[in-house]
Enzyme design. Sequence first.
Site, PDB file in Angstrom:
ATOM      1  N   TYR A   1       0.856  -1.187   0.000  1.00 56.38           N
ATOM      2  CA  TYR A   1       0.000   0.000   0.000  1.00 56.38           C
ATOM      3  C   TYR A   1       0.901   1.250   0.000  1.00 56.38           C
ATOM      4  CZ  TYR A   1      -3.079   3.597   1.915  1.00 56.38           C
ATOM      5  OH  TYR A   1      -3.771   4.761   2.117  1.00 56.38           O
TER       6      TYR A   1
ATOM      7  N   ASP B   1      -0.872  -6.983   7.404  1.00 57.99           N
ATOM      8  CA  ASP B   1      -1.902  -5.977   7.145  1.00 57.99           C
ATOM      9  C   ASP B   1      -3.117  -6.730   6.593  1.00 57.99           C
ATOM     10  OD1 ASP B   1      -3.569  -4.033   6.029  1.00 57.99           O
ATOM     11  OD2 ASP B   1      -1.905  -2.757   5.375  1.00 57.99           O
TER      12      ASP B   1
HETATM   13  C1  LIG Z   1      -5.921   2.471   3.676  1.00 57.90           C
HETATM   14  C2  LIG Z   1      -4.866   1.452   3.951  1.00 57.90           C
HETATM   15  C3  LIG Z   1      -3.861   1.689   4.889  1.00 57.90           C
HETATM   16  C4  LIG Z   1      -3.729   3.005   5.637  1.00 57.90           C
HETATM   17  O1  LIG Z   1      -4.777   3.199   6.519  1.00 57.90           O
HETATM   18  P1  LIG Z   1      -5.363   4.651   6.924  1.00 57.90           P
HETATM   19  O2  LIG Z   1      -6.520   4.309   7.787  1.00 57.90           O
HETATM   20  O3  LIG Z   1      -5.710   5.351   5.658  1.00 57.90           O
HETATM   21  O4  LIG Z   1      -4.248   5.340   7.662  1.00 57.90           O
HETATM   22  C5  LIG Z   1      -2.946   0.680   5.122  1.00 57.90           C
HETATM   23  N1  LIG Z   1      -3.003  -0.489   4.448  1.00 57.90           N
HETATM   24  C6  LIG Z   1      -3.947  -0.747   3.534  1.00 57.90           C
HETATM   25  C7  LIG Z   1      -3.962  -2.055   2.825  1.00 57.90           C
HETATM   26  C8  LIG Z   1      -4.920   0.207   3.239  1.00 57.90           C
HETATM   27  O5  LIG Z   1      -5.851  -0.045   2.321  1.00 57.90           O
END
Ligand SMILES: *Cc1c(COP(=O)(O)O)cnc(C)c1O
Length: 386
Positions: A102, A174
């Site tokens: 990301y 993530d």
């Molecule tokens: C949106 C996103 C983030 C970041 O998150 P925020 O809430 O925008 O700070 C991190 N990883 C992935 C896969 C995302 O889609």
Amino acid sequence: MKKPLHFNSRTIHGGQHPDKAYGAVMPPIYQTSTFAQESPGVHRGFEYSRSGNPTRQALENSLASIENGEYGLAFSSGLAAMDTVLKLLGPGDEVVSTHDLYGGSYRLFRRVFEPLGIRFRFVDMQHLPRIEEAIGPKTRLIWVETPTNPMMNIIDIRAVASLASGRNILLAVDNTFATPYLQQPLDLGADIVMHSATKYLGGHSDVVAGALVVRDKDLADRLYFLQNASGAICGPMDSYLVLRGIKTLHVRMQRHCENGREVAAFLRAHPLVEKVYWPGFEDHPNHQVARAQMSDFGGMISFVPKGADYQDAVRIAESLRVFTLAESLGGVESLAGHPASMTHASIPREEREKSGVTDALLRLSVGIEDARDLVEDLRQALSLLG
Ligand SMILES: *Cc1c(COP(=O)(O)O)cnc(C)c1O
């Protein structure tokens, strides 16, 4: 020991109890910065809302429950949650991560933590030997994102966990795209699960928030120390919104998956579509890994219209009516994005094309509307190419 509830019940009840004050069934929004003390240091468990707040605690308990963890921590954004994990490291430590990360995560690694002396190695994590080669004696963290954005590559969490084990390396996943409905990384050997709760957990595109979930007490204590010391906590109102979102996560995800399946099949059969990226296709390169570690394939799909250039893709994106052209994903409403001009615009063209993010690639976050309307919308937009 009492048998734990199934996932679809834990989204609603996990870690939740009627409020102690009046028995409120839904956790009240404790919109307060501080809590009265009877005598110095004598209080009812909360002193100051950076250190702890009952609404945030209700969310943190829910997060721990749905991810099969022990401890949840809620943050002001997904990146604030990641930032906290990286602060476990110090100068000289190394991190191995995916090359198609990301964009905001990549920026945090390269522009914030690299100048502080932490080294990052980015590899194609679909190939385990590349990960193994990148691991050195100073590696302290492996950061996995799966499915990846926007190419929908799948990384084998269990296999990566076996590379990390016994080496004093933390494995963080993530889980924003999959959510615990589809994939539970702690069960597959990860140490830390991270979420942008802004996406599917919140589910209604009305809040920015982040989350971490772990099982290990010592790790939880270190993360809690950093959360309180740095202060990027999730506020009471935002905690309430995410908690409210989580209560319908399972029904929303079920529909996201059904609609995703229909939209993916429609695009693949369409004569004006060149390529569709969705892990549910049997000929997706990591379909077997996806089948093994996910319970379904989700509603995130990328595709390339046939013979299209940058302008054609922009034109299709502009002409969608049910899909809204916007950044972000995971809400009830369908969104479309053009990575080359939006999320990935800051990455040089040659570099983004290497990982498949071509000028004509479009990304869809398939919402929970009637699938017939979504298919019809894509049909009319694609007809502009003909
Ligand atoms: C949106 C996103 C983030 C970041 O998150 P925020 O809430 O925008 O700070 C991190 N990883 C992935 C896969 C995302 O889609």
